[in-house]
Design a protein around this motif. Structure first.
Motif, PDB file in Angstrom:
ATOM      1  N   ILE A  16       3.763   6.561  23.913  1.00 46.08           N
ATOM      2  CA  ILE A  16       3.084   7.461  24.846  1.00 46.08           C
ATOM      3  C   ILE A  16       3.938   7.707  26.086  1.00 46.08           C
ATOM      4  N   LEU A  17       4.587   6.674  26.590  1.00 45.60           N
ATOM      5  CA  LEU A  17       5.387   6.816  27.796  1.00 45.60           C
ATOM      6  C   LEU A  17       6.816   7.250  27.506  1.00 45.60           C
ATOM      7  N   GLY A  18       7.204   7.285  26.244  1.00 44.59           N
ATOM      8  CA  GLY A  18       8.557   7.671  25.880  1.00 44.59           C
ATOM      9  C   GLY A  18       8.742   9.169  25.864  1.00 44.59           C
ATOM     10  N   THR A  19       9.980   9.572  25.605  1.00 45.78           N
ATOM     11  CA  THR A  19      10.292  10.996  25.608  1.00 45.78           C
ATOM     12  C   THR A  19       9.902  11.671  24.296  1.00 45.78           C
ATOM     13  N   TRP A  20       9.781  10.889  23.205  1.00 45.46           N
ATOM     14  CA  TRP A  20       9.433  11.499  21.926  1.00 45.46           C
ATOM     15  C   TRP A  20       8.056  12.144  21.970  1.00 45.46           C
ATOM     16  N   ALA A  21       7.127  11.479  22.583  1.00 44.01           N
ATOM     17  CA  ALA A  21       5.773  12.044  22.665  1.00 44.01           C
ATOM     18  C   ALA A  21       5.794  13.352  23.442  1.00 44.01           C
ATOM     19  N   LEU A  22       6.534  13.393  24.517  1.00 41.17           N
ATOM     20  CA  LEU A  22       6.609  14.607  25.328  1.00 41.17           C
ATOM     21  C   LEU A  22       7.312  15.732  24.574  1.00 41.17           C
ATOM     22  N   VAL A  23       8.389  15.406  23.874  1.00 41.09           N
ATOM     23  CA  VAL A  23       9.113  16.424  23.113  1.00 41.09           C
ATOM     24  C   VAL A  23       8.227  16.995  22.011  1.00 41.09           C
ATOM     25  N   LEU A  24       7.537  16.137  21.268  1.00 36.58           N
ATOM     26  CA  LEU A  24       6.635  16.613  20.218  1.00 36.58           C
ATOM     27  C   LEU A  24       5.492  17.438  20.796  1.00 36.58           C
ATOM     28  N   ALA A  25       4.955  16.993  21.910  1.00 41.03           N
ATOM     29  CA  ALA A  25       3.856  17.734  22.538  1.00 41.03           C
ATOM     30  C   ALA A  25       4.317  19.120  22.980  1.00 41.03           C
ATOM     31  N   ILE A  26       5.495  19.199  23.543  1.00 41.39           N
ATOM     32  CA  ILE A  26       6.017  20.497  23.982  1.00 41.39           C
ATOM     33  C   ILE A  26       6.261  21.409  22.791  1.00 41.39           C
ATOM     34  N   LEU A  27       6.830  20.877  21.717  1.00 41.08           N
ATOM     35  CA  LEU A  27       7.091  21.701  20.532  1.00 41.08           C
ATOM     36  C   LEU A  27       5.807  22.236  19.916  1.00 41.08           C
ATOM     37  N   PHE A  28       4.834  21.356  19.720  1.00 41.40           N
ATOM     38  CA  PHE A  28       3.583  21.805  19.108  1.00 41.40           C
ATOM     39  C   PHE A  28       2.780  22.698  20.048  1.00 41.40           C
ATOM     40  N   ALA A  29       2.830  22.438  21.337  1.00 41.68           N
ATOM     41  CA  ALA A  29       2.139  23.303  22.294  1.00 41.68           C
ATOM     42  C   ALA A  29       2.780  24.690  22.317  1.00 41.68           C
ATOM     43  N   PHE A  30       4.096  24.728  22.250  1.00 40.27           N
ATOM     44  CA  PHE A  30       4.791  26.018  22.219  1.00 40.27           C
ATOM     45  C   PHE A  30       4.386  26.809  20.982  1.00 40.27           C
ATOM     46  N   GLY A  31       4.328  26.138  19.840  1.00 39.38           N
ATOM     47  CA  GLY A  31       3.901  26.801  18.609  1.00 39.38           C
ATOM     48  C   GLY A  31       2.473  27.307  18.708  1.00 39.38           C
ATOM     49  N   ALA A  32       1.599  26.484  19.248  1.00 40.47           N
ATOM     50  CA  ALA A  32       0.194  26.883  19.389  1.00 40.47           C
ATOM     51  C   ALA A  32       0.048  28.054  20.345  1.00 40.47           C
ATOM     52  N   VAL A  33       0.779  28.031  21.438  1.00 40.73           N
ATOM     53  CA  VAL A  33       0.704  29.130  22.409  1.00 40.73           C
ATOM     54  C   VAL A  33       1.246  30.422  21.793  1.00 40.73           C
ATOM     55  N   CYS A  34       2.321  30.328  21.031  1.00 38.49           N
ATOM     56  CA  CYS A  34       2.874  31.536  20.396  1.00 38.49           C
ATOM     57  C   CYS A  34       1.900  32.137  19.397  1.00 38.49           C
ATOM     58  N   ILE A  35       1.345  31.307  18.529  1.00 39.27           N
ATOM     59  CA  ILE A  35       0.409  31.821  17.515  1.00 39.27           C
ATOM     60  C   ILE A  35      -0.843  32.391  18.169  1.00 39.27           C
ATOM     61  N   SER A  36      -1.370  31.677  19.137  1.00 39.67           N
ATOM     62  CA  SER A  36      -2.580  32.136  19.807  1.00 39.67           C
ATOM     63  C   SER A  36      -2.312  33.409  20.614  1.00 39.67           C
ATOM     64  N   SER A  37      -1.165  33.476  21.266  1.00 39.52           N
ATOM     65  CA  SER A  37      -0.822  34.676  22.032  1.00 39.52           C
ATOM     66  C   SER A  37      -0.690  35.890  21.122  1.00 39.52           C
ATOM     67  N   TYR A  38      -0.103  35.693  19.954  1.00 41.82           N
ATOM     68  CA  TYR A  38       0.009  36.796  18.995  1.00 41.82           C
ATOM     69  C   TYR A  38      -1.378  37.267  18.552  1.00 41.82           C
ATOM     70  N   ASN A  39      -2.256  36.317  18.261  1.00 43.13           N
ATOM     71  CA  ASN A  39      -3.614  36.691  17.857  1.00 43.13           C
ATOM     72  C   ASN A  39      -4.358  37.422  18.974  1.00 43.13           C
ATOM     73  N   ILE A  40      -4.217  36.945  20.199  1.00 41.61           N
ATOM     74  CA  ILE A  40      -4.859  37.605  21.343  1.00 41.61           C
ATOM     75  C   ILE A  40      -4.295  39.019  21.517  1.00 41.61           C
ATOM     76  N   PHE A  41      -2.984  39.130  21.418  1.00 38.53           N
ATOM     77  CA  PHE A  41      -2.340  40.436  21.549  1.00 38.53           C
ATOM     78  C   PHE A  41      -2.843  41.405  20.488  1.00 38.53           C
ATOM     79  N   MET A  42      -2.934  40.941  19.251  1.00 42.09           N
ATOM     80  CA  MET A  42      -3.397  41.815  18.169  1.00 42.09           C
ATOM     81  C   MET A  42      -4.856  42.221  18.373  1.00 42.09           C
ATOM     82  N   HIS A  43      -5.674  41.326  18.900  1.00 38.46           N
ATOM     83  CA  HIS A  43      -7.059  41.704  19.179  1.00 38.46           C
ATOM     84  C   HIS A  43      -7.132  42.745  20.294  1.00 38.46           C
TER      85      HIS A  43
END
Length: 98
Positions: A16-43
């Motif tokens: 939790i305190l290491g950098t791996w958790a932060l790197v994974l969180a940033i990667l998955f958050a970026f993916g989620a934001v991209c997919i959700s932003s595309y869906n919002i844009f299309m709507h």
């Protein structure tokens, strides 16, 4: 129920305190934001049924808000209460709209 830091295992705390958790969180958050932003844009581009799509866009905004607040909570653990509060406020707004 959340465990206190003393009750968590050293391996869990190291992850939790290491950098791996932060790197994974940033990667998955970026993916989620991209997919959700595309869906919002299309709507918004195909705004054919405004009464329904207004609610759909509000629900879709939960994903980027949750993911960004989770990354911020992981990055700044002492301020997680503020980020969780902002996330919960948006969730309450979306639920109130129904």
């Amino acid at each position: 129920l959340e465990r206190s830091d003393e009750e968590r295992s050293p391996v869990a705390m190291a992850f939790i305190l290491g950098t791996w958790a932060l790197v994974l969180a940033i990667l998955f958050a970026f993916g989620a934001v991209c997919i959700s932003s595309y869906n919002i844009f299309m709507h918004l581009v195909n705004y054919n049924r405004p009464l329904m799509q207004r609610y759909v866009v509000r629900i879709l905004l939960i994903v980027p808000i949750y993911s960004v607040m989770s990354v911020l909570s992981l990055s700044f653990p002492r301020a997680h209460l503020y980020f969780d509060t902002l996330r919960d406020i948006w969730e309450a707004v979306v639920i109130y709209c129904f």
